[in-house]
Scaffold this active site. Structure first.
Site, PDB file in Angstrom:
ATOM      1  N   LYS A 111       0.827  -1.267   0.033  1.00  0.00           N
ATOM      2  CA  LYS A 111      -0.006   0.155  -0.028  1.00  0.00           C
ATOM      3  C   LYS A 111       0.876   1.171  -0.029  1.00  0.00           C
ATOM      4  O   LYS A 111       1.909   1.371   0.527  1.00  0.00           O
ATOM      5  CB  LYS A 111      -0.806  -0.068   1.209  1.00  0.00           C
ATOM      6  CG  LYS A 111      -1.841   1.236   1.447  1.00  0.00           C
ATOM      7  CD  LYS A 111      -2.722   1.084   2.556  1.00  0.00           C
ATOM      8  CE  LYS A 111      -3.805   1.864   2.712  1.00  0.00           C
ATOM      9  NZ  LYS A 111      -4.857   1.499   4.014  1.00  0.00           N
ATOM     10  N   LEU A 166      -6.569   8.902   3.237  1.00  0.00           N
ATOM     11  CA  LEU A 166      -6.696   7.572   3.816  1.00  0.00           C
ATOM     12  C   LEU A 166      -8.146   7.504   4.546  1.00  0.00           C
ATOM     13  O   LEU A 166      -8.581   6.160   4.558  1.00  0.00           O
ATOM     14  CB  LEU A 166      -5.527   7.134   4.712  1.00  0.00           C
ATOM     15  CG  LEU A 166      -4.114   7.109   4.108  1.00  0.00           C
ATOM     16  CD1 LEU A 166      -3.272   6.701   5.132  1.00  0.00           C
ATOM     17  CD2 LEU A 166      -4.066   6.210   2.823  1.00  0.00           C
ATOM     18  N   SER A 204      -9.189   2.005   2.684  1.00  0.00           N
ATOM     19  CA  SER A 204      -8.251   2.773   2.013  1.00  0.00           C
ATOM     20  C   SER A 204      -7.169   1.757   1.264  1.00  0.00           C
ATOM     21  O   SER A 204      -6.506   2.427   0.428  1.00  0.00           O
ATOM     22  CB  SER A 204      -7.742   3.791   2.959  1.00  0.00           C
ATOM     23  OG  SER A 204      -6.807   3.138   3.916  1.00  0.00           O
ATOM     24  N   SER A 205      -7.406   0.442   1.438  1.00  0.00           N
ATOM     25  CA  SER A 205      -6.359  -0.311   0.861  1.00  0.00           C
ATOM     26  C   SER A 205      -6.888  -0.831  -0.473  1.00  0.00           C
ATOM     27  O   SER A 205      -6.767  -2.153  -0.829  1.00  0.00           O
ATOM     28  CB  SER A 205      -5.929  -1.761   1.806  1.00  0.00           C
ATOM     29  OG  SER A 205      -5.469  -1.181   2.934  1.00  0.00           O
ATOM     30  N   ILE A 218      -7.766   1.300   9.965  1.00  0.00           N
ATOM     31  CA  ILE A 218      -8.063   1.852  10.998  1.00  0.00           C
ATOM     32  C   ILE A 218      -9.534   2.288  11.190  1.00  0.00           C
ATOM     33  O   ILE A 218     -10.056   3.019  12.134  1.00  0.00           O
ATOM     34  CB  ILE A 218      -7.296   3.503  10.841  1.00  0.00           C
ATOM     35  CG1 ILE A 218      -7.171   4.264  12.344  1.00  0.00           C
ATOM     36  CG2 ILE A 218      -8.103   4.370   9.877  1.00  0.00           C
ATOM     37  CD1 ILE A 218      -6.816   5.488  12.421  1.00  0.00           C
ATOM     38  N   GLY A 219     -10.080   1.552  10.194  1.00  0.00           N
ATOM     39  CA  GLY A 219     -11.789   1.690  10.251  1.00  0.00           C
ATOM     40  C   GLY A 219     -12.528   0.853   9.403  1.00  0.00           C
ATOM     41  O   GLY A 219     -13.600   0.854   8.970  1.00  0.00           O
ATOM     42  N   GLY A 220     -11.605  -0.313   8.868  1.00  0.00           N
ATOM     43  CA  GLY A 220     -12.000  -1.127   7.879  1.00  0.00           C
ATOM     44  C   GLY A 220     -11.169  -1.075   6.612  1.00  0.00           C
ATOM     45  O   GLY A 220     -11.643  -1.722   5.627  1.00  0.00           O
ATOM     46  N   SER A 221      -9.991  -0.457   6.722  1.00  0.00           N
ATOM     47  CA  SER A 221      -9.347  -0.361   5.248  1.00  0.00           C
ATOM     48  C   SER A 221      -8.671  -1.478   4.906  1.00  0.00           C
ATOM     49  O   SER A 221      -8.219  -1.525   3.573  1.00  0.00           O
ATOM     50  CB  SER A 221      -8.279   0.843   5.634  1.00  0.00           C
ATOM     51  OG  SER A 221      -8.849   2.208   6.126  1.00  0.00           O
TER      52      SER A 221
END
Length: 575
Positions: free
Chosen positions: A149, A198, A224-225, A245-248
């Site tokens: 990433k 991100l 974000s990934s 950090i939140g589901g990325s």
């Protein structure tokens, strides 16, 4: 006459004052305009520079691939169809050479990039690393090409995160995990796209544009990934490294139909991981793998959890991979739920949990209803991640044009805190702050109370204690639950930030969590879905989320593997 003269003088004085004010206003406006124009020109130059750099790396890689293909090579299709476990076995045995594998994946990546726009650059140093690879030191990932990433530090390369101010900040050294990967014989060969800043689960920025979903080019791959998931699902990489950090990691894995793991934060070193701002500890980020199957994730964790990582980052607890936990097949006591209160899941998400629950029961596991602790978890998560009301976040994006996928949520962050409080006081009784259902017909409205609250932070920490206590009361090993899906249409992710509740809750709690694809969207799912965000998704992958307590990452992977095997067995029986 004197009175008339006095009035004329006063009038003239007022005119002079008005004129001066007007001149100052014009001058100020002109300065603002000049500054804006200069900023836009600078950004355009940066965009052109980054795009040219990417194009040059792609061209150089293509030239080297073409030169390599002039000689007889192993069938690339055979290599690309191998799982990571099969690939590493053949590399260890010498049946395949690192060179054959490297060029097969490099060639495929160039092809996938043209279709999906998922890469930010080819790592040209990888060609030199390939030549220098030591066949006498065969680490667990010997000869395996690995994708990274864009926010993962790579020496002399900048991690822009899609933000102007980070473009000229090249890393002084490799990320700790990149160093460990190289020590294990892996070859980082490509970097992948991310959303601007991100903090979004789409995948678009002003530098590299929108990444597409390989399952449907009219859909986002998630974020974000997102670049990682898109490349792996498209066949251009066998294993990749993302952050969450939140589901990325989990959301793009769900959207693209692959597997992804968010380990317990701190289990793997995050040293050398770029974020939009530093110091935020209320909602913890994790660095984790994405791959085609669960065994790939387990092999990655087995390779990374080694003495090299512990010596490079002494803050990481020296906990080697627990093979006996991953290999265990004893029956589990599994909690499950289908949706979070006031944030209903889509029809395919609910059906996926129900079907997997039935398979697990048939296999001899015990399933018990489980309800997440009833707190405003999503609101607390947002407050934790942006506890200053978004001021630092907005500051970091100065000089950057806001990407269309980010505008809706960025607008909220820009509202002053005092105004947020007033608006919240007025409309809170009238508006549901969590989310309008994906299956509802009302217009989506999302609004969060983004201002600092010590009491709110304490409430968040207390909720973690309550959640663990509830697990112990029910005596459950793991939890089966939904993950957001199917893949959304473009420009909806920033408007539906509330849907990240399904994944962000486990960043707040710092539980380990992973995603496994288990089904596809059916015609009936599509018929029951009313919201435009996920419309047109028939045939897209649908996943479930598997969760375990902190530091039980091997148990989480074991549960994911169980789900994966049961789904595969069912598909074989249905043929």
């Amino acid at each position: 006459p004197m009175e008339t003269l006095r009035q004329l003088v006063q009038t003239e004085s007022r005119l002079h004052t008005v004129t001066e004010v007007a001149l100052v206003a014009c001058l100020f406006g002109g300065l603002v305009l000049v500054r804006t124009v200069r900023s836009r020109r600078r950004e355009k130059r940066l965009i052109a520079k980054l795009q040219n750099q990417r194009e040059r790396s792609l061209q150089q890689a293509e030239q080297r691939v073409m030169k390599y293909k002039q000689h007889p090579v192993t069938n690339s299709a055979f290599i690309l169809n191998l799982s990571l476990s099969e690939l590493t076995n053949q590399l260890q045995e010498g049946s395949l050479s690192p060179e054959e594998v490297f060029y097969a994946y490099m060639d495929k990546t160039l092809d996938v990039q043209q279709k999906l726009n998922c890469c930010t650059e080819i790592i040209l140093d990888s060609f030199e690393q390939l030549k220098a690879i030591d066949s006498g030191k065969k680490g667990l990932l010997y000869g395996v090409p690995v994708s990274l990433k864009e926010n993962i530090f790579l020496k002399v390369h900048a991690s822009s995160c899609g933000v102007v101010r980070f473009v000229h900040q090249p890393a002084d050294d490799d990320c700790v995990l990149v160093k460990v990967l190289k020590k294990q014989g892996a070859i980082p060969f490509v970097r992948t796209n991310v959303p601007q800043s991100l903090l979004n689960y789409d995948c678009s920025n002003q530098f590299y544009g929108q990444t597409l979903n390989p399952c449907n080019l009219q859909k986002t791959p998630g974020g974000s990934s997102g670049g990682e998931a898109s490349l792996i699902a498209g066949g251009g990489s066998v294993i990749g490294l993302g952050s969450d950090i939140g589901g990325s990691v989990r959301i793009p894995a769900s959207f693209c139909g692959i597997c992804g793991l968010k380990p317990t934060s701190g289990r793997l070193s995050s040293r050398g991981l770029k974020s939009i701002y530093r110091g935020q500890k209320a909602v913890l980020s994790s660095i984790g793998p994405l791959g085609k199957d669960v065994d790939s994730l387990a092999l990655f964790m087995r390779a990374i959890l080694c003495d090299d990582m512990y010596s490079l980052d002494p803050t990481v607890p020296p906990l080697p991979f627990k093979e006996e936990v991953y290999r265990s097949r004893k029956p589990l006591r599994i909690g499950y739920f289908e949706q979070i209160e006031e944030t209903p899941a889509s029809p395919s998400m609910i059906r996926a949990v129900q079907e997997v629950k039935a398979l697990l029961e048939q296999a001899g596991h015990t399933l018990v209803p489980y309800s997440p602790v009833k707190v405003e978890m999503n609101e607390l998560a947002i407050k934790g991640a942006i506890s200053d009301g978004g001021g630092t976040y907005v500051q970091q994006l100065k000089g950057s044009r806001i990407d269309p996928t980010l505008r809706a949520q960025f607008l909220i962050y820009r509202i002053p805190n005092w105004l947020k409080k007033i608006i919240a006081f007025i409309i809170k009784p009238l508006v549901n702050f969590n989310c309008i259902s994906l299956i509802g017909k009302k217009k989506q409205q999302t609004f969060y109370l983004l201002f600092r609250s010590v009491a709110g932070l304490w409430k968040l920490h207390a909720s973690i204690e309550d959640t663990i206590a509830e697990w112990q009361r029910l005596n459950i090993d793991v939890v089966l639950c939904p993950i957001i899906g199917p893949a959304f249409n473009f420009n909806y992710c920033g408007k539906l930030t509330c849907m990240a509740s399904f994944s962000m809750i486990y960043n707040v709690l710092n539980f380990c969590a992973g995603v496994v694809p288990v089904s596809i969207v059916t015609a009936q799912d599509e018929k029951n879905l009313c919201h435009l965000a996920a419309k047109g998704g028939e045939g897209l992958p649908v996943a479930v989320q598997c969760v375990a307590l902190p530091w039980q990452d091997e148990l989480c992977l074991r549960f994911m593997k169980e789900v994966e095997e049961l789904v595969k067995k069912q598909r074989i029986n249905e043929r």
